[in-house]
Design an enzyme around this catalytic site. Structure first.
Site, mmCIF file in Angstrom:
data_model
loop_
_atom_site.group_PDB
_atom_site.id
_atom_site.type_symbol
_atom_site.label_atom_id
_atom_site.label_comp_id
_atom_site.label_asym_id
_atom_site.label_seq_id
_atom_site.Cartn_x
_atom_site.Cartn_y
_atom_site.Cartn_z
ATOM 1 N N SER A 164 39.097 13.287 113.621
ATOM 2 C CA SER A 164 40.384 13.788 114.098
ATOM 3 C C SER A 164 40.592 13.315 115.535
ATOM 4 O O SER A 164 39.634 12.974 116.239
ATOM 5 C CB SER A 164 40.404 15.323 114.062
ATOM 6 O OG SER A 164 41.517 15.843 114.750
ATOM 7 N N TYR A 209 36.729 23.583 115.960
ATOM 8 C CA TYR A 209 37.270 22.461 115.174
ATOM 9 C C TYR A 209 36.980 21.126 115.863
ATOM 10 O O TYR A 209 36.514 20.175 115.230
ATOM 11 C CB TYR A 209 38.777 22.650 115.000
ATOM 12 C CG TYR A 209 39.440 21.561 114.173
ATOM 13 C CD1 TYR A 209 39.353 21.576 112.783
ATOM 14 C CD2 TYR A 209 40.132 20.524 114.781
ATOM 15 C CE1 TYR A 209 39.952 20.588 112.018
ATOM 16 C CE2 TYR A 209 40.730 19.524 114.031
ATOM 17 C CZ TYR A 209 40.631 19.551 112.652
ATOM 18 O OH TYR A 209 41.217 18.549 111.910
#
Length: 539
Positions: free
Chosen positions: A410, A423
């Site tokens: 990501s 995350y």
């Protein structure tokens, strides 16, 4: 046994049941039939035939350079086929110059050949036609690989090098460069000197006046990934071969010596099924979003696709859309992933591409994120990727045909944020894991790509959890995030396109969206700026 071809006597060796399908193995330069010894031991269900080509081993050794013309070598091969299998077509397997001369036979109308496996040896006509195309980097790479062909055309030089000791050091050279342990034949020096005529008689004439050579015989081209001398990948063989299967092998040039099990397996598989091999792609988290879009993108290119998801109904829906197979798998469960990988290998084969896509979202400050929430994020986003890379990576390395692993990271991997500690940590770990695996898997010919999307419209926002809020507030935050991501308008199919492109090009790191690309650039050029923005709460 001996076989007569014109005025040349060829030494031929046979093994196995003469009533079984016949495989004829043709060696290259500067080898003899002994190069196939370890491969033969694994072809137990076949009648296996080898022979020393003219000028090598125990066969006759003409002194006239013109006696090594491809047309005569082709006639030798046909003479052997007629002698060992007069009533049935044979399966032809060849390496190096054995493959070059076999192409001459395979592209001959009416050849009694059932299939042809070519290893590290192109058709000189195909190569000559390709060289006439507009110059490219691929042309330069091949010319650099083929430096020895020029050397073989220099008067006196090549024979002198063999006479002055290259023959004595040949075994050590092969061991150092490719791990070959086989002892060179006693006749190596003289065979090698005579074999120079193969190059001088055939290469330049074919390159100067290449012929259109076509064949309807099923052909399997095996390209060793670490071949220092030959690369058949750029050749547009589909133009000349009706039924073509391309395969790669994580070996150097002398694959029959270093990877006999893989060679024997490829030969056996092709004899049993000569249809073109479909690419096999495995996608985790394939029930929706980027996973589903990736499955569709590969299926559109003709791949066989296998998908998994914790939501089996959604995985089945994707499988129905791509004509593939669905499995219910929790990627955080190592044993479940390993069992699934074994089942995929048994039912479908070892994958060519593995896309570790399954993931979950979480937002919240470090102190407000509970241990259980940390575990959930790390178990799926990090350990799920670790399990997938390990379970399928082991199979891919053992198979030895290369492949590609795609890990979904990501932009958060390199874009610090006060609200994404768990995350971002999980995705940063995937980012670094991909770099480490890329180095480790490179010798096996397995590429690894880290895909770094930014804000993409997927269903992950609807399942993202938030720290320190009650269920009502969490639902409100999920709805707000979904609206914002929808307004961004960047669909998962665009990420899927980048994934396919990364596999085809071998790109290591792929920031996808504009914000992901900008953050990646800043992370390398001005990382302190990103850290400052994170402190201010800008990101």
């Amino acid at each position: 046994m001996n076989v007569q071809s014109g005025d040349i006597r060829l030494a031929v060796q046979t093994q196995g049941d003469p009533t079984a399908p016949t495989i004829v193995l043709v060696h290259g330069y500067p080898d003899t039939h002994a190069v196939w010894t370890d491969v033969i031991a694994l072809l137990k269900d076949f009648h296996v035939v080898t022979y020393d080509v003219r000028g090598a081993g125990a066969s006759d050794k003409p002194s006239d350079q013109n006696a090594y013309h491809l047309n005569l070598l082709k006639q030798d091969l046909f003479a052997v086929i007629d002698a060992v299998s007069p009533n049935h077509p044979v399966h032809l397997v060849a390496h190096d110059w054995g493959s070059i001369q076999s192409w001459e036979a395979v592209t001959e109308p009416g050849a009694r050949i059932a299939s042809f496996t070519s290893i590290s040896g192109p058709c000189l006509d195909h190569m000559g036609l390709w060289l006439r195309r507009r110059p490219s980097i691929a042309h330069l790479r091949q010319l650099l690989k083929s430096w020895y062909i020029l050397a073989f055309h220099l008067p006196l030089l090549a024979p002198l090098v063999w006479r002055l000791g290259l023959a004595r050091r040949w075994g050590k050279l092969l061991h150092k460069s490719e791990g070959v342990t086989q002892t060179p034949a006693p006749t190596l020096k003289h065979d090698a000197i005579r074999g120079i005529a193969l190059y001088r008689t055939n290469v330049l004439p074919r390159f100067k006046a290449p012929r259109p050579r076509r064949t309807d015989i099923p052909v399997q081209v095996v390209q060793p990934l670490h071949d220092r001398y030959v690369d058949t990948t750029p050749l547009d063989l589909e133009r000349w071969v009706t039924t073509l299967r391309r395969r790669t092998l994580a070996s150097g040039h002398w694959a029959p010596l270093t990877h006999p099990a893989a060679v024997a397996r490829m030969v056996t598989e092709f004899i049993h099924d000569t249809s073109p091999k479909r690419e096999l792609v495995v996608v985790t988290g394939g029930g929706s979003g980027i996973g589903r879009a990736t499955a569709l993108a590969f299926a559109e290119q003709g791949a066989e696709v296998v998908v998994s998801d914790v939501d089996f109904a959604s995985a089945e829906e994707t499988a129905g859309m791509v004509g593939g197979r669905a499995y219910r798998v929790d990627v955080s469960d190592e044993q479940a992933v390993r069992a699934w990988a074994k089942e995929v290998a048994a039912v479908h084969g070892v994958p060519d591409v593995v896309v570790n896509n399954a993931g979950v979202g979480h937002s919240g400050s470090f102190l407000s994120t509970s241990t259980e929430q940390w575990r959930r994020v790390l178990d799926v986003n990090l350990w799920g990727v670790v399990h997938g890379c390990r379970a399928f990576g082991e199979l891919m390395v053992e198979r030895g045909e290369g492949g590609h692993i795609v890990n979904l990271s990501s932009a958060a991997a390199y874009l610090p944020s006060k609200a994404l500690s768990a995350y971002a940590t999980s995705k940063a770990a995937v980012f670094m894991l991909s770099d480490c695996l890329r180095a480790e898997f490179a010798p096996a010919g397995i590429g690894v790509s880290a895909i770094c999307p930014g804000v993409v419209k997927t269903g992950i926002t609807a399942t993202t959890t938030f720290s320190g809020v009650d269920s009502a507030e969490q639902a409100r935050k999920q709805a707000r995030a979904s609206r914002l991501y929808a307004l961004r308008g960047f669909g998962p199919e665009r990420v899927a396109d980048e994934i396919v492109r990364a596999v085809r090009t071998g790109k290591a790191v792929v920031p996808v969206t504009v914000e992901a690309k900008a953050a990646h650039l800043l992370s390398r050029a001005a990382p302190s700026a990103l850290r400052a923005f994170a402190k201010l709460g800008v990101v």
